[in-house]
Design an enzyme around this catalytic site. Structure first.
Site, mmCIF file in Angstrom:
data_model
loop_
_atom_site.group_PDB
_atom_site.id
_atom_site.type_symbol
_atom_site.label_atom_id
_atom_site.label_comp_id
_atom_site.label_asym_id
_atom_site.label_seq_id
_atom_site.Cartn_x
_atom_site.Cartn_y
_atom_site.Cartn_z
ATOM 1 N N GLU A 17 87.328 -36.259 -19.076
ATOM 2 C CA GLU A 17 86.556 -36.642 -20.268
ATOM 3 C C GLU A 17 86.886 -38.057 -20.688
ATOM 4 O OE1 GLU A 17 85.904 -33.084 -23.310
ATOM 5 O OE2 GLU A 17 87.960 -33.614 -22.906
ATOM 6 N N ASP A 221 85.377 -21.127 -20.318
ATOM 7 C CA ASP A 221 85.775 -19.798 -19.850
ATOM 8 C C ASP A 221 85.631 -18.829 -21.006
ATOM 9 O OD1 ASP A 221 88.639 -19.466 -21.224
ATOM 10 O OD2 ASP A 221 88.446 -21.527 -20.547
HETATM 11 N N1 SAH Z 1 93.861 -28.377 -16.010
HETATM 12 C C1 SAH Z 1 93.905 -29.087 -17.252
HETATM 13 C C2 SAH Z 1 94.794 -28.365 -18.211
HETATM 14 C C3 SAH Z 1 94.074 -27.395 -18.980
HETATM 15 S S1 SAH Z 1 95.102 -26.719 -20.217
HETATM 16 C C4 SAH Z 1 94.373 -30.495 -17.045
HETATM 17 O O1 SAH Z 1 94.604 -30.852 -15.929
HETATM 18 O O2 SAH Z 1 94.491 -31.250 -18.007
HETATM 19 C C5 SAH Z 1 93.963 -26.062 -21.240
HETATM 20 C C6 SAH Z 1 93.128 -26.999 -22.026
HETATM 21 O O3 SAH Z 1 91.856 -26.366 -22.202
HETATM 22 C C7 SAH Z 1 93.660 -27.225 -23.409
HETATM 23 O O4 SAH Z 1 93.311 -28.510 -23.822
HETATM 24 C C8 SAH Z 1 92.949 -26.167 -24.262
HETATM 25 O O5 SAH Z 1 92.642 -26.686 -25.533
HETATM 26 C C9 SAH Z 1 91.676 -25.829 -23.496
HETATM 27 N N2 SAH Z 1 91.331 -24.435 -23.239
HETATM 28 C C10 SAH Z 1 90.271 -24.059 -22.467
HETATM 29 N N3 SAH Z 1 90.194 -22.723 -22.349
HETATM 30 C C11 SAH Z 1 91.239 -22.205 -23.066
HETATM 31 C C12 SAH Z 1 91.718 -20.877 -23.293
HETATM 32 N N4 SAH Z 1 91.120 -19.816 -22.750
HETATM 33 N N5 SAH Z 1 92.824 -20.727 -24.052
HETATM 34 C C13 SAH Z 1 93.450 -21.809 -24.577
HETATM 35 N N6 SAH Z 1 93.054 -23.087 -24.383
HETATM 36 C C14 SAH Z 1 91.959 -23.303 -23.636
#
Ligand code: SAH
Length: 253
Positions: A17, A221
């Protein structure tokens, strides 16, 4: 605070992003502070500072504080992804936070469940005017979705008519990736639309400093046992394009 303060902070949760935001900035200059890269420059002629939030509430709170105290930003727009909790909040939909709550805050029995001690409240509001403007930008972006994503991506993720939802978003220091845990959250907080890991921390800091905040999240998700599926591709091909599309619309009007 520095002399010419950037007006708008654009905070991304994810590298993809931020890359999309930087691609829209013609003149960004990096400034590193507390291990974070802050990018100052312009977007559609408006002064902005773009930064990665950092994952989790503590990293987010530090980033928010630096944006306000060091860079003197006048408003903060947060974009990221989240897990859908509310009925009908599906992958590819967009959720705008009207209020945020820390679902893992629990100082009971001293304070009611979810209440942040010292604040007498569990919910922190986002700014109405900024969120209204973002809602209009989201509607326009979703309307023009095929141009932003392309037919292949729409089909790969089964995105037909993504919707905009507005309301309560939960934050906590846990990636919610089991059906069991998302059911607990749905039962405890039935009006919650989505769950993520940073928004409520931004909301608390912005409340302290009286800085307007808006939080927009693309649903990546359903916060259930399938929550990890296709995450990297979704971030790259869908979520980051939603964010640049929305920010483009927001800052060009
Ligand atoms: N792979 C990503 C890390 C994702 S961690 C990277 O490389 O940066 C999760 C991120 O997605 C966090 O910013 C959180 O706010 C959001 N997120 C998306 N789905 C989520 C869920 N089911 N539970 C908690 N946070 C979630």
């Amino acid at each position: 605070m520095t002399a010419a303060a950037p007006r708008t902070a654009i905070v991304s949760a994810l590298h993809d992003e931020l890359a999309g935001v930087l691609a829209l900035m013609p003149d960004e200059r990096r400034q590193t502070l507390a291990g974070r890269d802050f990018w100052r420059g312009h977007l559609h002629g408006q002064e902005v500072v773009a930064v990665l939030s950092g994952i989790g509430k503590v990293a987010a709170a530090t980033t928010a504080t630096l944006l306000i105290q060091h860079f003197g930003v006048q408003r903060i727009v947060f974009t990221g992804v989240a897990g859908g909790l509310g009925a009908g909040v599906n992958v590819g939909d967009v959720v705008l936070a009207r209020a945020l709550l820390q679902h893992d805050m629990d100082a009971s029995p001293l304070f009611p469940r979810h209440e942040v001690p010292g604040y007498g409240r569990s919910r922190f509001s986002t700014d109405d005017a900024l969120t209204d403007a973002l809602a209009r930008a989201c509607e326009r972006m979703l309307h023009a979705l095929p141009q932003h994503l392309g037919a292949d991506t729409l089909q790969a993720f089964g995105l037909r008519a993504p919707r905009l939802h507005q309301g309560l978003v939960l934050s906590g220091d846990r990636f919610v990736a089991t059906t069991q845990e998302s059911r607990v959250l749905q039962r405890e907080l039935p009006e919650a639309l989505a769950v993520e890991m940073e928004g409520a921390a931004f909301a608390q800091v912005c409340h302290d400093f009286r800085v307007p905040l808006a939080v927009v999240r693309t649903i990546s998700d359903r916060a259930d046992d399938a929550a990890h599926v296709d995450f990297p591709r979704f971030l790259r091909d869908v979520a980051s394009r939603y964010s640049s599309g929305v920010l483009n619309m927001l800052l060009s009007t």
